[in-house]
Write an enzyme that holds these catalytic residues in place. Structure first.
Site, short mmCIF file in Angstrom:
data_model
loop_
_atom_site.label_atom_id
_atom_site.label_comp_id
_atom_site.label_asym_id
_atom_site.label_seq_id
_atom_site.Cartn_x
_atom_site.Cartn_y
_atom_site.Cartn_z
CE LYS A 31 -4.48 -1.60 1.15
NZ LYS A 31 -5.51 -1.86 2.13
NE ARG B 192 -7.88 -7.92 0.04
CZ ARG B 192 -7.38 -7.17 -0.93
NH1 ARG B 192 -6.34 -6.39 -0.71
NH2 ARG B 192 -7.92 -7.17 -2.14
N1 HH2 Z 1 -7.52 -3.41 0.38
C1 HH2 Z 1 -7.81 -3.39 -0.93
C2 HH2 Z 1 -8.92 -4.06 -1.43
N2 HH2 Z 1 -9.72 -4.77 -0.61
N3 HH2 Z 1 -10.24 -5.58 1.55
C3 HH2 Z 1 -9.97 -5.63 2.85
N4 HH2 Z 1 -10.75 -6.35 3.69
N5 HH2 Z 1 -8.89 -4.96 3.39
C4 HH2 Z 1 -8.06 -4.22 2.63
O1 HH2 Z 1 -7.11 -3.62 3.18
C5 HH2 Z 1 -8.32 -4.13 1.22
C6 HH2 Z 1 -9.44 -4.83 0.71
C7 HH2 Z 1 -6.90 -2.64 -1.87
O2 HH2 Z 1 -5.92 -3.50 -2.37
P1 HH2 Z 1 -5.98 -4.21 -3.81
O3 HH2 Z 1 -7.09 -5.20 -3.91
O4 HH2 Z 1 -4.63 -4.78 -4.09
O5 HH2 Z 1 -6.19 -3.02 -4.81
P2 HH2 Z 1 -7.45 -2.50 -5.62
O6 HH2 Z 1 -8.52 -2.13 -4.67
O7 HH2 Z 1 -6.89 -1.31 -6.38
O8 HH2 Z 1 -7.89 -3.62 -6.52
#
Ligand code: HH2
Length: 281
Positions: A224, A259
């Site tokens: 992040k 995660r």
């Molecule tokens: N962070 C992201 C997405 N979903 N869900 C939970 N429970 N906790 C988190 O910290 C979280 C989440 C963001 O990360 P990522 O899926 O890699 O990116 P994007 O939302 O751009 O797809």
């Protein structure tokens, strides 16, 4: 360690669980576009399971600030072939979605967890989550201030730890009152979702407070931007070391589900952590 029951699966209770991220999106911040083709996403999911993922989290709509919203039909068109293919990999499959229509559809097709970055805060999402929980589906309740498009504009809290804690406590109480078992719930402070660097650091430092609700705490720090700010690394792919440091701090402060994008490296870091902690930790 509190654990979770997810449709016949039980997350480990003797060590923190690792949730491997599979994004079928063109625009996710860390891996957007890499696994948009179903075959690439499926291969990536297999790889994460082989590396030791305890659960997979599949998502088809990026939540990063400024990401393009996706219709429910488009989200399902991306998700369903992947869900079907990964259900047989021997680990529970979580679906990262904000849409009630998608929640109903994936629960009907075997998803073991719903992960909503909006914390099921609208009535329809709440109802979809309760209906899914009746089929044994687990719920990941995340805190987010505002909406993805605008959440980073000027996040402001009088006391971020107290506010996030109170909000999550209220959500857990609402689900328990609706008949959902605590063993089907986990909570997440939502690092980077409507929080500036100082808020994120305060939440990481004070994570233990969230463990008092008796349900697992999930932490998503992997790659992040807060880690980019601390290390000066603008490329999310260069944030592995920072992600592992963040993961271990989260675990030390009470997180029991991580995660992550980098499953093998996280499992290695956890192996060292687990081997050296004392019995009462
Ligand atoms: N962070 C992201 C997405 N979903 N869900 C939970 N429970 N906790 C988190 O910290 C979280 C989440 C963001 O990360 P990522 O899926 O890699 O990116 P994007 O939302 O751009 O797809």
């Amino acid at each position: 360690m509190p654990t979770m029951l997810l449709r016949g699966y039980r997350l480990p209770s003797d060590r923190p669980a690792v949730m491997g991220i599979v994004n079928v999106t063109p625009d996710s911040f860390a891996d957007g576009g890499r696994y948009l083709e179903p075959a690439a996403a499926i291969a990536h999911a297999r790889e994460l399971v082989a590396e030791g993922a305890d659960i997979l989290d599949i998502g088809a709509e990026s939540t990063r600030p400024g990401a393009t919203p996706v219709s429910a039909d488009e989200e399902l068109a991306r998700l369903l072939p992947l869900l079907e293919a990964v259900l047989g990999l021997g680990v529970p499959v979580s679906v990262d979605t904000m849409k009630p229509q998608v929640m109903h559809a994936v629960a009907a097709r075997g998803a073991a967890m719903l992960n909503d970055v909006r914390g099921f805060r609208d009535a329809e999402a709440f109802a979809a989550a309760v209906a899914a929980a009746r089929q044994g589906v687990g719920l990941a309740i995340m805190h987010m201030a505002g909406e993805p498009r605008t959440m980073q504009a000027a996040p402001s809290y009088a006391d971020v730890n107290a506010e996030v804690d109170a909000w999550l406590a209220e959500r857990v109480a609402a689900f328990v009152a609706a008949g959902v078992a605590p063993a089907q719930i986990c909570i997440d402070p939502g690092f980077g979702f409507g929080k500036n660097l100082q808020h994120n650091l305060a939440l990481l430092r004070g994570l233990e407070r969230l463990t008092r609700h008796g349900v697992p705490v999930l932490a998503g720090l992997s790659r992040k931007s807060m880690l980019g700010a601390l290390t000066g690394r603008s490329d999310p792919g260069q944030r592995l070391a920072a992600s592992l440091a963040g993961a271990l701090i989260a675990v030390k402060n009470g997180a029991t589900i991580l995660r992550v994008h980098d499953v093998a490296a996280t499992r290695d870091a956890l192996a060292v952590w687990c081997a050296t902690r004392t019995a009462d930790e």
